[in-house]
Scaffold this motif. Structure first.
Motif, PDB file in Angstrom:
ATOM      1  N   UNK A 215       0.859  -1.177   0.000  1.00 40.88           N
ATOM      2  CA  UNK A 215       0.000   0.000   0.000  1.00 40.88           C
ATOM      3  C   UNK A 215       0.900   1.234   0.000  1.00 40.88           C
ATOM      4  N   UNK A 216       0.523   2.233  -0.782  1.00 43.09           N
ATOM      5  CA  UNK A 216       1.331   3.453  -0.892  1.00 43.09           C
ATOM      6  C   UNK A 216       0.405   4.658  -0.883  1.00 43.09           C
ATOM      7  N   UNK A 217       0.749   5.670  -0.087  1.00 44.14           N
ATOM      8  CA  UNK A 217      -0.107   6.849   0.008  1.00 44.14           C
ATOM      9  C   UNK A 217       0.524   8.057  -0.673  1.00 44.14           C
ATOM     10  N   UNK A 218      -0.350   8.939  -1.120  1.00 44.02           N
ATOM     11  CA  UNK A 218       0.058  10.202  -1.726  1.00 44.02           C
ATOM     12  C   UNK A 218      -0.884  11.288  -1.200  1.00 44.02           C
ATOM     13  N   UNK A 219      -0.379  12.523  -1.151  1.00 47.03           N
ATOM     14  CA  UNK A 219      -1.223  13.610  -0.652  1.00 47.03           C
ATOM     15  C   UNK A 219      -2.003  14.270  -1.773  1.00 47.03           C
ATOM     16  N   UNK A 220      -1.339  14.489  -2.934  1.00 48.07           N
ATOM     17  CA  UNK A 220      -2.007  15.164  -4.045  1.00 48.07           C
ATOM     18  C   UNK A 220      -1.851  14.319  -5.305  1.00 48.07           C
ATOM     19  N   UNK A 221      -2.955  14.074  -5.954  1.00 49.00           N
ATOM     20  CA  UNK A 221      -2.942  13.227  -7.139  1.00 49.00           C
ATOM     21  C   UNK A 221      -2.117  13.843  -8.267  1.00 49.00           C
ATOM     22  N   UNK A 222      -2.070  15.172  -8.341  1.00 44.36           N
ATOM     23  CA  UNK A 222      -1.350  15.816  -9.443  1.00 44.36           C
ATOM     24  C   UNK A 222       0.163  15.665  -9.331  1.00 44.36           C
ATOM     25  N   UNK A 223       0.663  15.279  -8.144  1.00 50.08           N
ATOM     26  CA  UNK A 223       2.109  15.068  -8.004  1.00 50.08           C
ATOM     27  C   UNK A 223       2.444  13.585  -7.836  1.00 50.08           C
ATOM     28  N   UNK A 224       1.467  12.721  -8.122  1.00 52.69           N
ATOM     29  CA  UNK A 224       1.663  11.283  -7.910  1.00 52.69           C
ATOM     30  C   UNK A 224       1.537  10.482  -9.200  1.00 52.69           C
ATOM     31  N   UNK A 225       1.781  11.109 -10.338  1.00 52.34           N
ATOM     32  CA  UNK A 225       1.545  10.429 -11.613  1.00 52.34           C
ATOM     33  C   UNK A 225       2.414   9.187 -11.775  1.00 52.34           C
ATOM     34  N   UNK A 226       3.662   9.251 -11.350  1.00 53.82           N
ATOM     35  CA  UNK A 226       4.554   8.087 -11.497  1.00 53.82           C
ATOM     36  C   UNK A 226       4.096   6.945 -10.598  1.00 53.82           C
ATOM     37  N   UNK A 227       3.660   7.280  -9.402  1.00 52.62           N
ATOM     38  CA  UNK A 227       3.151   6.265  -8.486  1.00 52.62           C
ATOM     39  C   UNK A 227       1.886   5.609  -9.032  1.00 52.62           C
ATOM     40  N   UNK A 228       0.968   6.408  -9.535  1.00 55.32           N
ATOM     41  CA  UNK A 228      -0.279   5.875 -10.091  1.00 55.32           C
ATOM     42  C   UNK A 228       0.009   4.981 -11.295  1.00 55.32           C
ATOM     43  N   UNK A 229       0.993   5.365 -12.104  1.00 51.84           N
ATOM     44  CA  UNK A 229       1.378   4.538 -13.249  1.00 51.84           C
ATOM     45  C   UNK A 229       1.907   3.181 -12.788  1.00 51.84           C
ATOM     46  N   UNK A 230       2.623   3.168 -11.674  1.00 51.73           N
ATOM     47  CA  UNK A 230       3.110   1.905 -11.121  1.00 51.73           C
ATOM     48  C   UNK A 230       1.942   1.035 -10.671  1.00 51.73           C
ATOM     49  N   UNK A 231       0.927   1.667 -10.089  1.00 53.14           N
ATOM     50  CA  UNK A 231      -0.255   0.911  -9.677  1.00 53.14           C
ATOM     51  C   UNK A 231      -0.935   0.271 -10.886  1.00 53.14           C
ATOM     52  N   UNK A 232      -1.038   1.026 -11.975  1.00 54.26           N
ATOM     53  CA  UNK A 232      -1.682   0.498 -13.183  1.00 54.26           C
ATOM     54  C   UNK A 232      -0.964  -0.748 -13.704  1.00 54.26           C
TER      55      UNK A 232
END
Length: 256
Positions: free
Chosen positions: A39-56
């Protein structure tokens, strides 16, 4: 044998994983076959694009969750969501930290202090971490070895402070160390298999340190990958009795 090697299918939570060291931990742990769920947390979606891509690319192993660590209700909700899927965590690394943001900059003298900025340092660097410890407790109440690590800073060492300045950052990290030391004492009674530590990562080439790298010797400025490897080495070498301690990136203990 490390605590991770003693278990199969470990569950991990990385708090503050949108960039920097937190993102580095996610990248390092994903291909490691010992970790079933991350599980990984982020505060703002607009600065988490690389993390979200890893989730995908790595779903369902990796799950990303929005979390502002200064909001206790969000902490409770995120950990409840995790509890709905699993009943235990084995490794939690809190990478959230604030040094500068916009008009908030490390103070060089007393003239630059104001209460609003000081309180913000404490909210992010200190209070958020201990509230996280409060709501993590049920997920650490099991009989397998676990670690709860929080990124601190050598600047939070009172004994090591020879230069002064940086009042809010220093004091909030010192408070973080005291919070985690106190958490370690309570956890020893309520979930004795969990080791609680704070970690100094060294100066790492991230957005947090970038404005202050000019006087850092090249060999003392670490890449994110090197920092992550070094901190994981410290975590994997933890022994019984290390809970409540403050470790540097090379495994040495730092003064309070």
């Amino acid at each position: 044998m490390s605590f991770i090697d003693e278990i199969n299918d470990a569950n991990v939570l990385i708090v503050g994983a949108s960039q920097g060291i937190g993102l580095g931990f996610v990248k390092k742990l994903l291909p490691d076959g010992r970790f079933a769920k991350i599980y990984a947390t982020y505060r703002r979606i607009d600065s988490a694009s690389e993390l979200i891509a890893l989730q995908d690319k790595n779903s369902p192993q990796l799950t990303c969750l929005a979390l502002d660590i200064t909001d206790e209700l969000q902490i409770a909700e995120v950990l409840q969501n995790i509890s709905n899927e699993i009943n235990k965590l084995h490794l939690v690394i809190n990478c959230v930290g604030l040094l500068h943001a916009g008009n908030l900059q490390p103070e060089k003298s007393l003239r630059q202090l104001n209460s609003e900025n000081l309180l913000h340092y404490f909210q992010v660097n200190s209070v958020g971490a201990v509230l996280l410890a409060k709501h993590l407790l049920p997920l650490f109440k099991h009989n397998e070895q676990s670690v709860f690590a929080t990124i601190s800073a050598k600047l939070g060492s009172i004994g090591d402070n020879q230069l002064g300045g940086w009042y809010g950052y220093r004091a909030s990290k010192a408070a973080l160390n005291m919070f985690m030391r106190t958490v370690a004492i309570e956890y020893a009674r309520s979930c004795p298999k969990t080791t609680v530590i704070t970690l100094h990562p060294g100066t790492t080439d991230t957005r947090l340190s970038r404005p202050f790298q000019r006087n850092v010797a090249a060999e003392k400025l670490f890449t994110v990958e090197r920092t992550v490897n070094q901190l994981l080495a410290v975590i994997e070498q933890l022994q019984q009795g290390d809970s409540g301690q403050f470790f540097s990136w090379d495994g040495t203990r730092l003064p309070w």
